[in-house]
Structures are given as structure tokens and as C-alpha cells.
Motif scaffolding. Sequence first.
Motif, PDB file in Angstrom:
ATOM      1  N   MET A   1       0.838  -1.196   0.000  1.00 12.32           N
ATOM      2  CA  MET A   1       0.000   0.000   0.000  1.00 12.32           C
ATOM      3  C   MET A   1       0.874   1.247   0.000  1.00 12.32           C
ATOM      4  SD  MET A   1      -2.983   1.206   2.705  1.00 12.32           S
ATOM      5  CE  MET A   1      -4.196   0.044   2.075  1.00 12.32           C
ATOM      6  N   LYS A   2       0.402   2.299  -0.644  1.00 12.95           N
ATOM      7  CA  LYS A   2       1.124   3.566  -0.682  1.00 12.95           C
ATOM      8  C   LYS A   2       0.559   4.536   0.357  1.00 12.95           C
ATOM      9  CE  LYS A   2       2.144   3.241  -5.627  1.00 12.95           C
ATOM     10  NZ  LYS A   2       1.928   3.860  -6.953  1.00 12.95           N
ATOM     11  N   PHE A   3       1.458   5.263   1.013  1.00 15.97           N
ATOM     12  CA  PHE A   3       1.055   6.222   2.033  1.00 15.97           C
ATOM     13  C   PHE A   3       0.124   7.276   1.431  1.00 15.97           C
ATOM     14  CE2 PHE A   3       2.874   7.331   6.363  1.00 15.97           C
ATOM     15  CZ  PHE A   3       1.800   8.129   6.725  1.00 15.97           C
ATOM     16  N   SER A   4       0.386   7.659   0.193  1.00 15.88           N
ATOM     17  CA  SER A   4      -0.418   8.705  -0.440  1.00 15.88           C
ATOM     18  C   SER A   4      -1.867   8.289  -0.643  1.00 15.88           C
ATOM     19  CB  SER A   4       0.192   9.090  -1.793  1.00 15.88           C
ATOM     20  OG  SER A   4       0.241   7.972  -2.656  1.00 15.88           O
ATOM     21  N   ASN A   5      -2.165   6.985  -0.550  1.00 14.38           N
ATOM     22  CA  ASN A   5      -3.538   6.504  -0.711  1.00 14.38           C
ATOM     23  C   ASN A   5      -4.311   6.437   0.606  1.00 14.38           C
ATOM     24  OD1 ASN A   5      -3.118   6.189  -3.449  1.00 14.38           O
ATOM     25  ND2 ASN A   5      -2.592   4.027  -3.298  1.00 14.38           N
ATOM     26  N   LEU A   6      -3.622   6.645   1.721  1.00 14.13           N
ATOM     27  CA  LEU A   6      -4.272   6.598   3.026  1.00 14.13           C
ATOM     28  C   LEU A   6      -5.040   7.878   3.315  1.00 14.13           C
ATOM     29  CD1 LEU A   6      -1.428   5.180   5.320  1.00 14.13           C
ATOM     30  CD2 LEU A   6      -3.433   3.937   4.523  1.00 14.13           C
ATOM     31  N   PHE A   7      -6.041   7.760   4.162  1.00 12.57           N
ATOM     32  CA  PHE A   7      -6.697   8.943   4.719  1.00 12.57           C
ATOM     33  C   PHE A   7      -5.857   9.367   5.920  1.00 12.57           C
ATOM     34  CE2 PHE A   7     -10.774  11.309   5.042  1.00 12.57           C
ATOM     35  CZ  PHE A   7     -10.507  12.029   6.193  1.00 12.57           C
ATOM     36  N   PHE A   8      -4.930  10.292   5.686  1.00 12.82           N
ATOM     37  CA  PHE A   8      -4.002  10.682   6.753  1.00 12.82           C
ATOM     38  C   PHE A   8      -3.485  12.088   6.505  1.00 12.82           C
ATOM     39  CE2 PHE A   8       0.211  11.290   8.516  1.00 12.82           C
ATOM     40  CZ  PHE A   8       0.087  10.800   9.814  1.00 12.82           C
ATOM     41  N   ASN A   9      -3.568  12.919   7.541  1.00 12.18           N
ATOM     42  CA  ASN A   9      -2.950  14.248   7.513  1.00 12.18           C
ATOM     43  C   ASN A   9      -2.807  14.740   8.939  1.00 12.18           C
ATOM     44  OD1 ASN A   9      -2.149  16.913   7.167  1.00 12.18           O
ATOM     45  ND2 ASN A   9      -3.437  17.236   5.376  1.00 12.18           N
ATOM     46  N   SER A  10      -1.566  14.825   9.433  1.00 13.20           N
ATOM     47  CA  SER A  10      -1.335  15.241  10.815  1.00 13.20           C
ATOM     48  C   SER A  10      -0.778  16.660  10.916  1.00 13.20           C
ATOM     49  CB  SER A  10      -0.364  14.266  11.510  1.00 13.20           C
ATOM     50  OG  SER A  10       0.921  14.362  10.923  1.00 13.20           O
ATOM     51  N   ASN A  11      -0.800  17.387   9.798  1.00 15.69           N
ATOM     52  CA  ASN A  11      -0.166  18.707   9.800  1.00 15.69           C
ATOM     53  C   ASN A  11      -0.884  19.719  10.679  1.00 15.69           C
ATOM     54  OD1 ASN A  11       1.816  17.883   7.998  1.00 15.69           O
ATOM     55  ND2 ASN A  11       0.594  18.390   6.205  1.00 15.69           N
ATOM     56  N   SER A  12      -2.161  19.470  10.970  1.00 16.75           N
ATOM     57  CA  SER A  12      -2.923  20.439  11.767  1.00 16.75           C
ATOM     58  C   SER A  12      -2.680  20.288  13.257  1.00 16.75           C
ATOM     59  CB  SER A  12      -4.422  20.286  11.471  1.00 16.75           C
ATOM     60  OG  SER A  12      -4.860  18.979  11.821  1.00 16.75           O
ATOM     61  N   PHE A  13      -1.890  19.308  13.666  1.00 13.84           N
ATOM     62  CA  PHE A  13      -1.609  19.095  15.076  1.00 13.84           C
ATOM     63  C   PHE A  13      -0.191  19.577  15.391  1.00 13.84           C
ATOM     64  CE2 PHE A  13      -5.219  16.488  16.337  1.00 13.84           C
ATOM     65  CZ  PHE A  13      -5.700  16.067  15.106  1.00 13.84           C
ATOM     66  N   SER A  14      -0.096  20.471  16.351  1.00 19.96           N
ATOM     67  CA  SER A  14       1.218  21.021  16.688  1.00 19.96           C
ATOM     68  C   SER A  14       1.655  20.698  18.113  1.00 19.96           C
ATOM     69  CB  SER A  14       1.212  22.544  16.492  1.00 19.96           C
ATOM     70  OG  SER A  14       0.229  23.139  17.320  1.00 19.96           O
ATOM     71  N   LYS A  15       0.776  20.075  18.896  1.00 19.42           N
ATOM     72  CA  LYS A  15       1.105  19.801  20.288  1.00 19.42           C
ATOM     73  C   LYS A  15       2.136  18.681  20.399  1.00 19.42           C
ATOM     74  CE  LYS A  15      -3.461  21.084  22.061  1.00 19.42           C
ATOM     75  NZ  LYS A  15      -4.679  20.598  22.757  1.00 19.42           N
ATOM     76  N   ASN A  16       2.911  18.724  21.485  1.00 18.11           N
ATOM     77  CA  ASN A  16       3.836  17.635  21.785  1.00 18.11           C
ATOM     78  C   ASN A  16       3.037  16.382  22.117  1.00 18.11           C
ATOM     79  OD1 ASN A  16       5.450  15.913  23.752  1.00 18.11           O
ATOM     80  ND2 ASN A  16       7.018  17.326  23.023  1.00 18.11           N
ATOM     81  N   ASN A  17       3.474  15.239  21.602  1.00 20.25           N
ATOM     82  CA  ASN A  17       2.730  13.998  21.816  1.00 20.25           C
ATOM     83  C   ASN A  17       2.573  13.635  23.281  1.00 20.25           C
ATOM     84  OD1 ASN A  17       2.384  13.695  19.080  1.00 20.25           O
ATOM     85  ND2 ASN A  17       4.069  12.262  18.825  1.00 20.25           N
ATOM     86  N   ASP A  18       3.568  13.970  24.108  1.00 24.34           N
ATOM     87  CA  ASP A  18       3.491  13.658  25.537  1.00 24.34           C
ATOM     88  C   ASP A  18       2.330  14.371  26.215  1.00 24.34           C
ATOM     89  OD1 ASP A  18       5.559  11.863  25.773  1.00 24.34           O
ATOM     90  OD2 ASP A  18       7.077  13.409  26.074  1.00 24.34           O
ATOM     91  N   ASP A  19       1.953  15.528  25.667  1.00 21.19           N
ATOM     92  CA  ASP A  19       0.908  16.338  26.290  1.00 21.19           C
ATOM     93  C   ASP A  19      -0.497  15.963  25.825  1.00 21.19           C
ATOM     94  OD1 ASP A  19       2.882  17.758  27.621  1.00 21.19           O
ATOM     95  OD2 ASP A  19       3.074  19.229  26.000  1.00 21.19           O
ATOM     96  N   LEU A  20      -0.591  15.095  24.841  1.00 21.12           N
ATOM     97  CA  LEU A  20      -1.893  14.763  24.262  1.00 21.12           C
ATOM     98  C   LEU A  20      -2.608  13.673  25.052  1.00 21.12           C
ATOM     99  CD1 LEU A  20      -1.128  14.698  20.428  1.00 21.12           C
ATOM    100  CD2 LEU A  20      -2.282  16.489  21.708  1.00 21.12           C
ATOM    101  N   GLU A  21      -3.905  13.852  25.231  1.00 17.25           N
ATOM    102  CA  GLU A  21      -4.740  12.782  25.759  1.00 17.25           C
ATOM    103  C   GLU A  21      -4.794  11.664  24.726  1.00 17.25           C
ATOM    104  OE1 GLU A  21      -6.242  12.406  28.661  1.00 17.25           O
ATOM    105  OE2 GLU A  21      -5.595  14.340  29.475  1.00 17.25           O
TER     106      GLU A  21
END
Length: 373
Positions: A1-21
Motif C-alpha cells: 500500500m502507498k502512504f499517499s492513498n491513506l486517509f491521513f494528515n497530521s499537519n494540523s496538530f502542533s502539540k507535543n505527543n506527551d501532552d496529548l490525551e
Amino acid sequence: MKFSNLFFNSNSFSKNNDDLELSDLIQKAGFFSQDHSGIYSTLSLGFLLEEKVKNVIREELNKIGFSQIRLSLLHDRSLWKTTGRDESYGSELLTLKNRKNKEFVLAATAEELVTSVAKKYYGNSLKELKVYQIENKYRDEMRAKGGMIRGKEFLMSDAYCFCSDKSDLERIYQSVRQAYITIFNRLGINFEISSSDVGEMGGSYSEEFRCKSAYGEDKGSDGDNYLEIAHIFNLGDRYTKAFKFQDSNKKDILMGCFGIGVSRLIMALLEQNRDSKGFFGTEKFNTFDYILSVIDHNTDFDIAEKISSSLTSKGFSVLIDDRNIKAGKKFFDSELIAVYKRVIINKNTRETGSVEVLNRECGTLETLNFLNL
């Protein structure tokens, strides 16, 4: 499978992963999207996780003679009135009326419907019946929390057995108990089993499968919080008596029911497999076994396709990151989305055949010839 075919976009998230629920991190990873409190849509990567879990459940239940069915999600409310559970469930039960003012219930569980269907087809000739489904369930949960830990719509595996002899019911109960142990071991979840109150389900006795979780509401023997991920019940004649479902000797048919909260189990696994970078895949539970991070899309994509073909022929699932973006972003995303191993394909691969392989679970990095993957 190609990544470009996935439903995926994380650019709108800027928080540090440790701080995320946990509920926020599953959205950043592109697994599930919250539509409303306690209601989530499943995206491409989340669908893969669901299928991994569902396939393990299917394999183990099929091995012990269960047959998969799919019951309607709309139940005639009169079925629930037959057992009195329309009142005992109270406001958690989601109800609706059609244009003719007929009352229906959105499936919170399916004991009434499956009993009605079994009686319709078997009458008093039933000897033994074992069925299961893996479908959505609905409850108007007041305390929705932890993403799909406690939701209003959730995926559940519910299995049911019918027989006329107590010893047969106990035999089936124990076979499902062992199958559930195998399922959870195959998925790599740490769990314990404890006796439990039968609650609204009723019946003779039941047991819970539960795991440690920050979202758990039950205290374990070690004092930590535990979260229920499965429940098995010896129901006796709790439902069959209400529906007058009897064998040829006029004895009430006996029944067992066995449920796994698939959505909750996935959340528990993700909570267990989380670190500062996001979610790590394991050999037992992942979105993909391998992600191939192609550094130069213009010159190295053909090599990635060859490696992918070789790995898939060996039974591994493979994601090719074919996006024309910076390498750092590719690495960041690869460590977020619960893949097991990352393979970096760069100019060294073309020149020497070597690739860098990161084991996302333990963090080890090694250089290998791609023929040895």
C-alpha cells in the motif's frame, strides 16, 4: 500500500505527543476521528487495526465451532419488553420510532434478538448452536471518555451458545474462556481474569477479562486500576424462559453469551503501546509490519517496490511512504502510526543494497542488506 492513498494528515496538530490525551493522539495518528462525544469515525489506519483484531477473534472462535452471523442493529422493542430489559437498561437504551409509530431499539447487545432468531429456526429440535458476530453496538453513555474506552457507538464481538444440557453449556463456556485467553495472548495485551457480578445480563455466573489502564474503574489485587475488555456469562435460562424456547422434552434451552469490546480493546492496546513519539507497533499488533521510507522518490521508488514485493510474498504487510515531503516528516509520521519496523531506503540502498531498519517497539537500529529482510 502507498502512504499517499491513506486517509491521513497530521499537519494540523502542533502539540507535543506527551501532552496529548489518548483521545487526541488517536486522531493525530489518523486512526479515528471524533464526530461527537462518544462517537468516532474509523479512518484508514484505524480500520486496519480493527481488521487485525477482528481476524484474530474470527480465527479463534471458528476453531471451537462458532459460526459468524450478522444480526440487525434495529431491534423490535417488544423483544426487550419480553425480558424486561427495556426498563432495566433505562436511559442508556437508544430508541426510535418509524413513520408508523413502531418502536425500535438500537442494539446495545443482542441476547433478545438472537434468542428469537434461534427459536424461529430451530424450535424444539435444537441440540447445540454456537454463533457470533462482530458489529457495532449503541448505548447512550453519560460518561463517554478516553476516546472509545467508553463510547456511545462501539465495535463489539458478541458470541452466543444454546444447548439443552448443563454439562454442554459448561464445556462451551470453558472452550470460549480458553479461546479468549488465546486471543489476548496473540494480540499481546496484559490481562487478568476475575469473577464478576452478572448485573443487567443476568444468569448463573460470569467472569471478566481486564487489563491495567489509566481509564480503569475497578481495583485489582495489586491496587491499580483495571479496565474490562471482555465478559463471559453462563446465562442459564434467563432469556430462553422469557421466550418459551424449549427442547423436545419441554425443558428450557440453556444459553451462554461471550463478549469482547473490540473498540475498547484497541484503545487499551494503543494505550499500552504508546511512548513520547506516538504509537509503536509490535509483532503481534500493528498497522503494518513494515513501512518503507523512501528518501529520494525520483530515484529510489523502484527499489522500494521490489522490497515491498519481497516482503509481501513472505506474508508481511507493507506501507510504502511515497510522499514527496521532507525525510524528517516521513520519519516523524512513521513513528506515530503503530508500525512495527521502519526501513530507510536511500542512496546507500541503490549503491550497496543496505537499508537501515528501526524496530519501533524496542528502538534498536541495524543496517542490513535488503535481501535479508
